[in-house]
Design a protein around this motif. Structure first.
Motif, PDB file in Angstrom:
ATOM      1  N   PRO A  57       0.691  -1.196  -0.562  1.00 36.72           N
ATOM      2  CA  PRO A  57       0.563   0.423  -0.013  1.00 36.72           C
ATOM      3  C   PRO A  57       0.623   1.342  -0.063  1.00 36.72           C
ATOM      4  O   PRO A  57       0.208   1.877  -0.888  1.00 36.72           O
ATOM      5  N   THR A  58       1.963   1.187   0.717  1.00 35.30           N
ATOM      6  CA  THR A  58       2.274   2.255   0.581  1.00 35.30           C
ATOM      7  C   THR A  58       3.468   2.697  -0.763  1.00 35.30           C
ATOM      8  O   THR A  58       3.123   3.743  -1.565  1.00 35.30           O
ATOM      9  N   ALA A  59       4.017   2.161  -1.493  1.00 37.41           N
ATOM     10  CA  ALA A  59       4.080   1.614  -2.411  1.00 37.41           C
ATOM     11  C   ALA A  59       2.983   2.343  -3.999  1.00 37.41           C
ATOM     12  O   ALA A  59       3.127   3.352  -4.997  1.00 37.41           O
ATOM     13  N   LEU A  60       2.139   1.985  -3.335  1.00 41.27           N
ATOM     14  CA  LEU A  60       0.937   1.940  -4.513  1.00 41.27           C
ATOM     15  C   LEU A  60       0.181   3.566  -4.330  1.00 41.27           C
ATOM     16  O   LEU A  60      -0.024   4.488  -5.229  1.00 41.27           O
ATOM     17  N   GLY A  61       0.786   3.926  -2.907  1.00 44.06           N
ATOM     18  CA  GLY A  61       0.432   5.183  -2.396  1.00 44.06           C
ATOM     19  C   GLY A  61       1.306   6.152  -3.261  1.00 44.06           C
ATOM     20  O   GLY A  61       0.950   7.099  -3.614  1.00 44.06           O
ATOM     21  N   GLU A  62       2.447   5.605  -3.642  1.00 51.22           N
ATOM     22  CA  GLU A  62       3.587   6.515  -4.036  1.00 51.22           C
ATOM     23  C   GLU A  62       3.296   6.794  -5.037  1.00 51.22           C
ATOM     24  O   GLU A  62       3.922   8.164  -6.054  1.00 51.22           O
ATOM     25  N   ARG A  63       2.104   6.095  -6.453  1.00 47.10           N
ATOM     26  CA  ARG A  63       2.614   5.598  -7.366  1.00 47.10           C
ATOM     27  C   ARG A  63       1.135   6.890  -7.727  1.00 47.10           C
ATOM     28  O   ARG A  63       1.125   7.403  -8.496  1.00 47.10           O
ATOM     29  N   VAL A  64       0.098   6.448  -6.705  1.00 45.51           N
ATOM     30  CA  VAL A  64      -0.971   7.423  -7.514  1.00 45.51           C
ATOM     31  C   VAL A  64      -0.821   8.812  -6.914  1.00 45.51           C
ATOM     32  O   VAL A  64      -1.981   9.668  -7.634  1.00 45.51           O
ATOM     33  N   GLY A  65      -0.513   9.240  -5.741  1.00 43.85           N
ATOM     34  CA  GLY A  65       0.039  10.547  -5.553  1.00 43.85           C
ATOM     35  C   GLY A  65      -1.297  11.548  -4.727  1.00 43.85           C
ATOM     36  O   GLY A  65      -1.932  10.356  -4.695  1.00 43.85           O
ATOM     37  N   PRO A  66      -1.143  11.783  -4.324  1.00 48.76           N
ATOM     38  CA  PRO A  66      -1.733  13.509  -3.357  1.00 48.76           C
ATOM     39  C   PRO A  66      -3.558  13.003  -4.348  1.00 48.76           C
ATOM     40  O   PRO A  66      -4.732  13.407  -3.853  1.00 48.76           O
ATOM     41  N   THR A  67      -3.353  13.094  -6.132  1.00 53.49           N
ATOM     42  CA  THR A  67      -4.215  13.246  -5.917  1.00 53.49           C
ATOM     43  C   THR A  67      -5.412  11.717  -5.993  1.00 53.49           C
ATOM     44  O   THR A  67      -6.482  11.385  -7.074  1.00 53.49           O
ATOM     45  N   GLY A  68      -4.731  10.606  -5.805  1.00 56.98           N
ATOM     46  CA  GLY A  68      -5.106   9.226  -6.030  1.00 56.98           C
ATOM     47  C   GLY A  68      -5.745   8.172  -4.039  1.00 56.98           C
ATOM     48  O   GLY A  68      -5.547   9.314  -3.369  1.00 56.98           O
TER      49      GLY A  68
END
Length: 265
Positions: A57-68
């Motif tokens: 989930p951390t790596a997913l969050g980095e990829r989708v960014g603040p708009t994701g």
């Protein structure tokens, strides 16, 4: 889910944290090669099912960014909480027992989840139902029956002991309801669920420090059950752990089968 509920490798045990670290080291690189290949981008909404540790989930969050957005769920979220952020929400959820989240996702991902779930068909339906039209699902599950050995070659007594203990581990998983031949059926399951662009591959790591770490943590987690079930004696478990710690053994994991598909527009 606790040991008493049926899951052999319950998150409540301290060894679970070490197992998640080892699983991350072994499987995160191929997982994110696949996720990146599906086109993940800023603004995507992702559901990480049965997240376990915080790495995915951390790596997913980095990829989708603040708009994701990333929703990370598990029955026991004690190890997942470290991933919580403004982008990543951590929530307790049973994919086989609870209704799917009331939102649509661009990506749904689960790793080493369905192989352990009793009602796999319901869990899969829940994940597919949560996809937006055109959204992707990526499922990754082990298939121990494809390659059942801990040591792919038996050159001596330590390798034979490792394989006998792995046989005991597989028997314990089967007793708890795990389907040891489930991974190979993932592509067919995705097609049966109505998904398109279905493809699959397998990852089969052998001989790495992370494989040794995973073996040590897993055997420490299940050692009481191994002894109680007559799969190994206390002395044999200790000898096996000492053999792993000494190095020089090529220990393998079960093949990880990954399958992905898209919900039709």
């Amino acid at each position: 889910m606790t040991d008493e509920d049926g899951y052999l490798l319950a998150n409540a045990r301290a060894e679970a944290g070490t197992r998640f670290e080892a699983l991350s080291a072994i499987f995160d690189p191929p997982t994110f090669r696949r996720i990146d290949g599906l086109g993940i981008a800023a603004g995507w909404r992702c559901w990480e099912v049965g997240a376990g540790g915080p790495s995915v989930p951390t790596a997913l969050g980095e990829r989708v960014g603040p708009t994701g957005r990333v929703l990370a769920t598990d029955i026991d979220v004690r190890w997942t909480r470290a991933a919580a952020s403004e982008v990543v929400e951590v929530r307790r959820h049973d994919v086989a027992g609870d209704d799917p989240p009331d939102e649509a996702f661009d990506l749904v991902h689960a790793r080493l989840v369905l192989v352990h779930v009793a009602d796999r068909e319901r869990a899969l339906r829940s994940m597919v139902a949560a996809l937006r039209p055109g959204g992707w699902i990526l499922l990754e599950d082990a298939d121990p029956a494809l390659q059942p050995l801990s040591s792919p070659y038996e050159d001596g007594p330590r390798e034979r002991l490792a394989n006998r203990i792995r046989t005991g581990f597989r028997a314990m998983l089967a007793e708890r309801g795990a389907d040891l031949a489930y991974g190979r059926r993932l592509p067919a399951s995705l097609r049966a669920a109505g998904l398109t662009d279905v493809a699959a591959e397998a990852h089969f790591p052998i001989a790495s420090p992370a494989c040794d770490l995973l073996e040590t943590a897993t055997i420490a987690h299940i050692r009481d059950g191994l002894v109680a079930g007559g799969h190994a004696t206390e002395e044999e478990v200790e000898r096996h752990l000492a053999n792993v710690a000494a190095g020089g053994m090529d220990l393998a994991t079960a093949p990880m089968v990954a399958a992905w598909g898209r919900r039709p527009e």
